[in-house]
Motif scaffolding. Structure first.
Motif, short mmCIF file in Angstrom:
data_model
loop_
_atom_site.label_atom_id
_atom_site.label_comp_id
_atom_site.label_asym_id
_atom_site.label_seq_id
_atom_site.Cartn_x
_atom_site.Cartn_y
_atom_site.Cartn_z
N GLU A 1 0.93 -1.49 0.15
CA GLU A 1 0.09 0.11 -0.17
C GLU A 1 0.76 1.41 -0.13
N VAL A 2 1.98 1.23 0.82
CA VAL A 2 2.75 2.58 1.31
C VAL A 2 4.04 2.98 -0.45
N PRO A 3 4.67 1.90 -0.75
CA PRO A 3 5.10 2.50 -1.96
C PRO A 3 4.33 2.91 -3.49
N PRO A 4 4.84 3.83 -3.52
CA PRO A 4 3.37 4.01 -4.95
C PRO A 4 3.36 3.48 -6.11
N LEU A 5 2.21 3.11 -7.03
CA LEU A 5 2.20 2.41 -7.92
C LEU A 5 2.98 3.66 -8.76
N GLY B 1 -1.21 -5.02 -8.81
CA GLY B 1 -0.60 -4.00 -7.65
C GLY B 1 -1.79 -2.73 -8.14
N GLY B 2 -2.47 -3.07 -7.07
CA GLY B 2 -3.87 -1.75 -7.09
C GLY B 2 -5.07 -2.30 -7.91
N VAL B 3 -5.26 -2.66 -8.33
CA VAL B 3 -6.66 -3.30 -9.56
C VAL B 3 -7.67 -3.79 -9.11
N THR B 4 -8.39 -3.00 -8.65
CA THR B 4 -9.97 -3.34 -7.78
C THR B 4 -10.70 -3.61 -8.92
#
Length: 314
Positions: free
Chosen positions: A170-174, A195-198
């Motif tokens: 969650e913390v390191p930017p995509l 990563g980060g796909v919802t």
């Protein structure tokens, strides 16, 4: 996703998508070599296409694990070079291997020599103070020179010190743009993003941007009704089961599991998010969570949980 995507979870997910590749939990090569093979590698034939995800850093040991896995008939074998967990760092595998691309190349070369099953790699864009613009292309070039043509790239750095595994998600930017540039720079490689796909809408956008595939992890687990049901439309397939149909379809599997001495919770724990965001979702989760501990809990519990959804939607 260790402790999550076990064989029961994968069977459940397969009921929602016929086409998506399913991945096992990461299993370490030493565990495969020295541990119980059927428990670690066994799965239902209904799960295909399914990939075995291995962790390790010893080429000979990884090759031995691949040879042991061959009779189980996996469609793909994936080397995880992206997991930031302390448990895998201590064994010198996972994301820490982003610092040792030559070793990764040796590992995948040995794995490819051990089997005709396609070998793929899941990685990060870099770790700690590495510059991803330099590290990632170098990593892709070295590892692809060993014969791997398929990469799944988690579009974040991993911080090996100072962040928990959860924070590392969650913390390191995509940096989706970097992954897209890698696809443009290496068109001969199959490059998928993670990563980060919802949502399926995000999946469509990323595919339209030229990427070859999208891996979903936690979204597929926590909200499978939204991101797995309907996913086959990406391949042009027609509609499959809806959420209610999925519950009915899994009942014979649960019945067989219970008859074999298994526990209901081992399967239903993966089903809690099926109605996420829909009326009755809270009741569905409550009935399943509270009911599995009661004596004699069986298939009837699913019907009681479904009643919560039906009443809320009426």
């Amino acid at each position: 996703m260790m402790d999550w995507t076990d064989r029961h979870c994968r069977f459940f997910h397969r009921l929602m998508t016929r086409r998506a590749m399913l991945y096992t939990e990461m299993v370490t090569a030493p565990a495969v070599v020295h541990g119980p093979k059927d428990r670690l590698l066994g799965y239902s034939g209904a799960e295909h296409p399914v990939a075995l995800q291995l962790g390790g850093s010893d080429p000979a040991e990884l090759a031995a694990a691949v040879r042991l896995a061959v009779p189980f008939g996996y469609d793909e074998i994936n080397l995880n070079v992206g997991c930031p967990s302390d448990r895998v760092q201590s064994g010198c595998f996972g994301a820490v291997l982003m610092e040792r691309p030559a070793l990764v190349a040796d590992c995948v070369a040995a794995m490819r020599d051990a089997s005709d099953v396609p070998v793929t790699v899941k990685c990060r864009i870099g770790v700690d103070d590495q510059n991803p613009e330099e590290v990632l292309p170098d990593f892709l070039e070295r590892v692809s020179a060993a014969g791997v043509t398929h990469f799944v790239i988690h579009a974040r750095k991993a911080w090996l010190q100072g962040l928990s595994p959860k924070e590392n998600r969650e913390v390191p930017p995509l940096d989706y743009d970097l992954v897209k540039r890698m696809k443009a720079a290496y068109p001969q490689l199959t490059i998928c993003i993670n990563g980060g796909v919802t949502s399926l809408a995000q999946v469509r956008d990323l595919l339209a941007a030229g990427l070859d595939g999208v891996m979903l992890g936690r979204a597929a687990y926590h909200d499978p009704g939204s991101v797995l049901i309907g996913a086959d439309a990406l391949w042009g397939d027609g509609d499959g089961l809806d959420a209610f149909g999925v519950v009915e379809a899994i009942k014979p599997y649960i019945a067989a599991h219970l008859e074999g001495g298994g526990r209901l919770h081992q399967i239903t724990r993966h089903m809690l998010g099926l109605f996420h965001g829909r009326p009755g979702a809270r009741g569905w989760r409550r009935v399943l969570s509270e009911g599995v501990a009661k004596p004699g809990a069986g298939l009837g519990l699913l019907d009681l949980a479904l009643d919560e959804v039906s009443r809320a939607a009426a």
